[in-house]
Design a protein around this motif. Structure first.
Motif, PDB file in Angstrom:
ATOM      1  N   ALA A  13      10.020  -7.791   3.999  1.00  0.00           N
ATOM      2  CA  ALA A  13      10.029  -6.684   4.952  1.00  0.00           C
ATOM      3  C   ALA A  13       9.708  -7.184   6.354  1.00  0.00           C
ATOM      4  CB  ALA A  13       9.033  -5.618   4.524  1.00  0.00           C
ATOM      5  N   MET A  14      10.738  -7.589   7.094  1.00  0.00           N
ATOM      6  CA  MET A  14      10.504  -7.978   8.476  1.00  0.00           C
ATOM      7  C   MET A  14      10.136  -6.738   9.285  1.00  0.00           C
ATOM      8  SD  MET A  14      12.906  -9.911  11.323  1.00  0.00           S
ATOM      9  CE  MET A  14      13.147 -11.384  10.332  1.00  0.00           C
ATOM     10  N   PRO A  15       9.056  -6.807  10.073  1.00  0.00           N
ATOM     11  CA  PRO A  15       8.690  -5.646  10.888  1.00  0.00           C
ATOM     12  C   PRO A  15       9.810  -5.229  11.828  1.00  0.00           C
ATOM     13  CG  PRO A  15       6.918  -7.273  10.863  1.00  0.00           C
ATOM     14  CD  PRO A  15       8.104  -7.923  10.219  1.00  0.00           C
ATOM     15  N   ARG A 125       7.629 -14.122  16.029  1.00  0.00           N
ATOM     16  CA  ARG A 125       9.022 -13.874  16.382  1.00  0.00           C
ATOM     17  C   ARG A 125       9.858 -13.837  15.107  1.00  0.00           C
ATOM     18  NH1 ARG A 125      10.429 -18.358  20.256  1.00  0.00           N
ATOM     19  NH2 ARG A 125      12.580 -17.733  19.870  1.00  0.00           N
ATOM     20  N   PRO A 126      11.039 -13.248  15.150  1.00  0.00           N
ATOM     21  CA  PRO A 126      11.859 -13.146  13.933  1.00  0.00           C
ATOM     22  C   PRO A 126      12.202 -14.500  13.316  1.00  0.00           C
ATOM     23  CG  PRO A 126      12.657 -11.619  15.591  1.00  0.00           C
ATOM     24  CD  PRO A 126      11.619 -12.460  16.270  1.00  0.00           C
ATOM     25  N   PHE A 189      14.948 -16.403  22.893  1.00  0.00           N
ATOM     26  CA  PHE A 189      15.420 -16.038  21.564  1.00  0.00           C
ATOM     27  C   PHE A 189      16.637 -16.852  21.107  1.00  0.00           C
ATOM     28  CE2 PHE A 189      13.475 -11.591  22.068  1.00  0.00           C
ATOM     29  CZ  PHE A 189      12.469 -11.834  21.131  1.00  0.00           C
ATOM     30  N   ALA A 190      16.829 -18.019  21.655  1.00  0.00           N
ATOM     31  CA  ALA A 190      17.996 -18.831  21.270  1.00  0.00           C
ATOM     32  C   ALA A 190      18.075 -19.052  19.752  1.00  0.00           C
ATOM     33  CB  ALA A 190      17.975 -20.162  22.010  1.00  0.00           C
ATOM     34  N   PRO A 191      16.980 -19.383  19.060  1.00  0.00           N
ATOM     35  CA  PRO A 191      17.077 -19.553  17.604  1.00  0.00           C
ATOM     36  C   PRO A 191      17.482 -18.263  16.899  1.00  0.00           C
ATOM     37  CG  PRO A 191      15.054 -20.539  18.444  1.00  0.00           C
ATOM     38  CD  PRO A 191      15.623 -19.701  19.546  1.00  0.00           C
ATOM     39  N   GLU A 192      16.941 -17.131  17.364  1.00  0.00           N
ATOM     40  CA  GLU A 192      17.275 -15.849  16.752  1.00  0.00           C
ATOM     41  C   GLU A 192      18.740 -15.489  16.993  1.00  0.00           C
ATOM     42  OE1 GLU A 192      12.963 -16.066  16.782  1.00  0.00           O
ATOM     43  OE2 GLU A 192      14.434 -16.473  18.340  1.00  0.00           O
TER      44      GLU A 192
END
Length: 220
Positions: A13-15, A125-126, A189-192
């Motif tokens: 469950a990602m917030p 972070r995600p 957020f480049a990785p995301e």
């Protein structure tokens, strides 16, 4: 977090990724539901590996016998959802001082990127949620914004015509970002966005496990 090992998957469950709605719809079919406290409900891949995977293995469900699945959303929209959530009066009862109601999204975003410890911004972070030592540990990533992809997937796995409803929706807002702030977010957020790009064609990324996703050192 919900585990469905007999159906071949575990859902992390990602917030801010529809976890409340998914729990309401899917929990009746789960063999294990962890819905509190938030630190356990929202275990990422690393925490799952340490705390839950051994428990499932002890029950005869080895890690390779199920898919580890999570939802994902556009990272700027993910951060915006945190800003809106922390502007809600009821959220302050659970986390005093985490009030974004008098703060523009632009300021919220800048303080998040800067790692301001006094800001009411989320920690982490995600990309960190998905990885262990910068390597993606989940097997399948589903785009929140593409229900036409993930709803049939869950129904197929469970063999049930599950009904999904929207819950825990933050108040509407129309946030603005300065060009410089948006550019800083996209860079941060480049990785995301690497993950996000893999979801665009079909709304899901199967076979994600083992992919290297380098998260910058400034991640919190």
């Amino acid at each position: 977090m919900m585990a469905f090992p007999r159906h071949g998957f575990v859902l992390l469950a990602m917030p801010k990724c529809a976890s409340t709605s998914l729990e309401a719809a899917l929990a009746p079919y789960a063999e294990l539901v962890i819905d509190r406290p938030p630190g356990l409900k929202h275990l990422g891949a690393s925490g799952f590996g340490r705390r839950i995977a051994p428990r499932l293995a002890a029950d005869g469900h080895e890690r390779d016998s199920y898919e580890l699945v999570t939802m994902f959303r556009d990272p700027v929209r993910w951060l915006e959802s945190w800003w809106r959530y922390r502007a809600r009066p009821e959220s302050l009862r659970h986390k005093p001082g985490a009030d974004s109601s008098e703060m523009s999204f632009d300021e919220f975003a800048r303080r998040y990127v800067d790692g301001d410890p006094d800001a009411p911004t989320p920690r982490g972070r995600p990309g960190q949620f998905l990885t262990i030592d910068d390597v993606v540990e989940v097997d399948r990533v589903l785009a929140v914004e593409r229900p036409e992809a993930w709803q049939p997937w869950f129904r197929s796995r469970l063999g049930e015509d599950v009904a999904f409803e929207r819950r825990n929706v933050s108040p509407p807002a129309d946030p603005e970002l300065a060009d410089g702030t948006r550019a800083a977010l996209v860079d941060f957020f480049a990785p995301e966005y690497d993950v996000w790009s893999r979801l665009q064609e079909t709304g899901q990324w199967a076979g994600a496990r083992g992919t290297r996703l380098v998260v910058p050192p400034r991640a919190r």
